[in-house]
Design a protein around this motif. Structure first.
Motif, PDB file in Angstrom:
ATOM      1  N   ASP A  62      -3.731   4.192   6.744  1.00 33.05           N
ATOM      2  CA  ASP A  62      -2.688   4.398   7.496  1.00 33.05           C
ATOM      3  C   ASP A  62      -1.455   4.441   6.511  1.00 33.05           C
ATOM      4  O   ASP A  62      -0.859   5.538   5.999  1.00 33.05           O
ATOM      5  CB  ASP A  62      -2.358   3.748   8.823  1.00 33.05           C
ATOM      6  CG  ASP A  62      -1.399   4.382   9.767  1.00 33.05           C
ATOM      7  OD1 ASP A  62      -1.417   5.552   9.566  1.00 33.05           O
ATOM      8  OD2 ASP A  62      -1.005   3.691  10.649  1.00 33.05           O
ATOM      9  N   GLY A  63      -1.100   3.231   6.078  1.00 34.83           N
ATOM     10  CA  GLY A  63       0.384   2.961   5.177  1.00 34.83           C
ATOM     11  C   GLY A  63       1.352   3.722   5.087  1.00 34.83           C
ATOM     12  O   GLY A  63       1.628   4.679   6.142  1.00 34.83           O
ATOM     13  N   ALA A  64       2.376   3.630   4.296  1.00 36.21           N
ATOM     14  CA  ALA A  64       2.381   2.666   3.468  1.00 36.21           C
ATOM     15  C   ALA A  64       2.960   1.574   4.266  1.00 36.21           C
ATOM     16  O   ALA A  64       4.217   1.565   4.792  1.00 36.21           O
ATOM     17  CB  ALA A  64       3.488   3.037   2.357  1.00 36.21           C
ATOM     18  N   ARG A  65       2.624   0.260   3.873  1.00 33.04           N
ATOM     19  CA  ARG A  65       3.040  -0.949   4.495  1.00 33.04           C
ATOM     20  C   ARG A  65       2.745  -2.108   3.461  1.00 33.04           C
ATOM     21  O   ARG A  65       1.929  -2.014   2.514  1.00 33.04           O
ATOM     22  CB  ARG A  65       2.287  -0.980   5.775  1.00 33.04           C
ATOM     23  CG  ARG A  65       2.644  -0.250   6.713  1.00 33.04           C
ATOM     24  CD  ARG A  65       1.930  -0.725   8.222  1.00 33.04           C
ATOM     25  NE  ARG A  65       2.262   0.180   9.339  1.00 33.04           N
ATOM     26  CZ  ARG A  65       1.513   1.384   9.463  1.00 33.04           C
ATOM     27  NH1 ARG A  65       0.536   1.440   8.855  1.00 33.04           N
ATOM     28  NH2 ARG A  65       2.046   2.110  10.419  1.00 33.04           N
ATOM     29  N   SER A  94      -6.928   6.835  11.866  1.00 33.51           N
ATOM     30  CA  SER A  94      -6.727   5.883  11.033  1.00 33.51           C
ATOM     31  C   SER A  94      -7.818   4.311  11.666  1.00 33.51           C
ATOM     32  O   SER A  94      -8.421   3.798  11.063  1.00 33.51           O
ATOM     33  CB  SER A  94      -5.500   4.999  10.576  1.00 33.51           C
ATOM     34  OG  SER A  94      -4.910   5.906   9.893  1.00 33.51           O
ATOM     35  N   ASN A 104      -1.669   7.795  14.551  1.00 25.13           N
ATOM     36  CA  ASN A 104      -2.682   7.141  13.520  1.00 25.13           C
ATOM     37  C   ASN A 104      -4.024   6.734  14.269  1.00 25.13           C
ATOM     38  O   ASN A 104      -4.907   6.030  13.861  1.00 25.13           O
ATOM     39  CB  ASN A 104      -2.112   5.891  13.069  1.00 25.13           C
ATOM     40  CG  ASN A 104      -1.660   4.804  13.951  1.00 25.13           C
ATOM     41  OD1 ASN A 104      -1.902   4.944  15.056  1.00 25.13           O
ATOM     42  ND2 ASN A 104      -1.271   3.770  13.335  1.00 25.13           N
ATOM     43  N   THR A 135       0.898  -1.239  -0.130  1.00 24.66           N
ATOM     44  CA  THR A 135      -0.131   0.249  -0.174  1.00 24.66           C
ATOM     45  C   THR A 135       0.771   1.121  -0.184  1.00 24.66           C
ATOM     46  O   THR A 135       2.122   1.171   0.409  1.00 24.66           O
ATOM     47  CB  THR A 135      -0.884  -0.049   1.215  1.00 24.66           C
ATOM     48  OG1 THR A 135      -0.054   0.189   2.521  1.00 24.66           O
ATOM     49  CG2 THR A 135      -1.944  -1.336   1.338  1.00 24.66           C
ATOM     50  N   THR A 136       0.191   2.301  -0.423  1.00 26.33           N
ATOM     51  CA  THR A 136       0.804   3.801  -0.316  1.00 26.33           C
ATOM     52  C   THR A 136       0.158   4.487   1.000  1.00 26.33           C
ATOM     53  O   THR A 136      -0.698   4.084   1.447  1.00 26.33           O
ATOM     54  CB  THR A 136       0.670   4.609  -1.482  1.00 26.33           C
ATOM     55  OG1 THR A 136      -0.749   4.639  -1.764  1.00 26.33           O
ATOM     56  CG2 THR A 136       1.419   3.794  -2.637  1.00 26.33           C
ATOM     57  N   SER A 137       0.988   5.743   1.316  1.00 27.46           N
ATOM     58  CA  SER A 137       0.654   6.057   2.575  1.00 27.46           C
ATOM     59  C   SER A 137      -0.985   6.903   2.278  1.00 27.46           C
ATOM     60  O   SER A 137      -1.443   7.122   1.257  1.00 27.46           O
ATOM     61  CB  SER A 137       1.493   7.223   3.071  1.00 27.46           C
ATOM     62  OG  SER A 137       1.679   8.489   1.934  1.00 27.46           O
ATOM     63  N   GLY A 138      -1.520   7.174   3.497  1.00 26.49           N
ATOM     64  CA  GLY A 138      -2.723   7.738   3.621  1.00 26.49           C
ATOM     65  C   GLY A 138      -3.786   6.813   3.143  1.00 26.49           C
ATOM     66  O   GLY A 138      -3.686   5.849   3.424  1.00 26.49           O
ATOM     67  N   GLU A 196      -6.717   1.077   2.859  1.00 26.48           N
ATOM     68  CA  GLU A 196      -5.564   1.472   3.650  1.00 26.48           C
ATOM     69  C   GLU A 196      -5.898   2.668   4.155  1.00 26.48           C
ATOM     70  O   GLU A 196      -6.307   3.416   3.156  1.00 26.48           O
ATOM     71  CB  GLU A 196      -4.305   1.340   2.601  1.00 26.48           C
ATOM     72  CG  GLU A 196      -3.001   2.048   3.383  1.00 26.48           C
ATOM     73  CD  GLU A 196      -2.655   1.179   4.736  1.00 26.48           C
ATOM     74  OE1 GLU A 196      -2.761   1.596   5.731  1.00 26.48           O
ATOM     75  OE2 GLU A 196      -2.163   0.034   4.348  1.00 26.48           O
ATOM     76  N   PRO A 208       3.573   5.246  14.384  1.00 26.22           N
ATOM     77  CA  PRO A 208       2.983   6.420  13.571  1.00 26.22           C
ATOM     78  C   PRO A 208       1.980   7.035  14.560  1.00 26.22           C
ATOM     79  O   PRO A 208       1.357   6.428  15.391  1.00 26.22           O
ATOM     80  CB  PRO A 208       2.204   5.758  12.428  1.00 26.22           C
ATOM     81  CG  PRO A 208       2.078   4.455  12.751  1.00 26.22           C
ATOM     82  CD  PRO A 208       2.951   3.916  13.724  1.00 26.22           C
TER      83      PRO A 208
END
Length: 145
Positions: A131-134, A97, A94, A12-15, A129, A92
């Motif tokens: 939160d990410g990125a993960r 999230s 979060n 995933t990417t962030s956000g 997703e 983080p």
């Protein structure tokens, strides 16, 4: 009745980002040969979620805006007081999230009929997703005949 398990991964990417995982679920059904039964799709993280909805670009953007209104990242949350609890170094900020994830589902059970997902015309299995990125994992379990 046979039961089949599989874990799929999503980078995933962030956000807030939304991924259509319907193709992976359909591929797993085909691998098992199950014609009639059900598939459990389960998100294994507290800042991700699942939903069945339409995979339409403008709707997905509306969903992101809506979720950000529900739990703005800029609001004050007790969970974000990292200095008051024991956390990993890379923990983080979060809380927003986690709250968004609570407004969605962490699992979906979808019928399988004649070897296909019994989804409606515009329905897709969407992975959120928040939160990410993960690297995220989603557990699939199919039972049937």
């Amino acid at each position: 009745m046979p039961i089949f398990n599989k874990i799929i991964e999503v980078e995933t990417t962030s956000g807030i980002n939304i991924y259509n995982i319907t193709p992976q679920v359909k591929d797993f059904i085909a691998e098992t040969g199950i014609k009639n039964g059900q598939v459990l799709v389960f998100s294994r993280h507290t800042t991700t979620a699942l939903a069945i909805n339409e995979d339409e670009e403008r709707l997905l953007e509306d969903i992101k805006v809506f979720l950000n209104k529900l739990a703005p990242a800029s609001d004050r949350y007790l969970h974000n007081d990292l200095h008051l609890r024991i956390v990993p170094e890379d923990e983080p900020i979060n809380a927003h999230s986690h709250l968004m994830a609570m407004m969605l589902n962490n699992s979906e059970i979808i019928p399988i009929a004649d070897g296909n997902l019994a989804l409606g015309t515009w329905q897709s299995v969407l992975f959120f997703e928040l939160d990410g990125a993960r690297k995220r994992t989603i557990f699939l379990q199919i039972s049937g005949e």
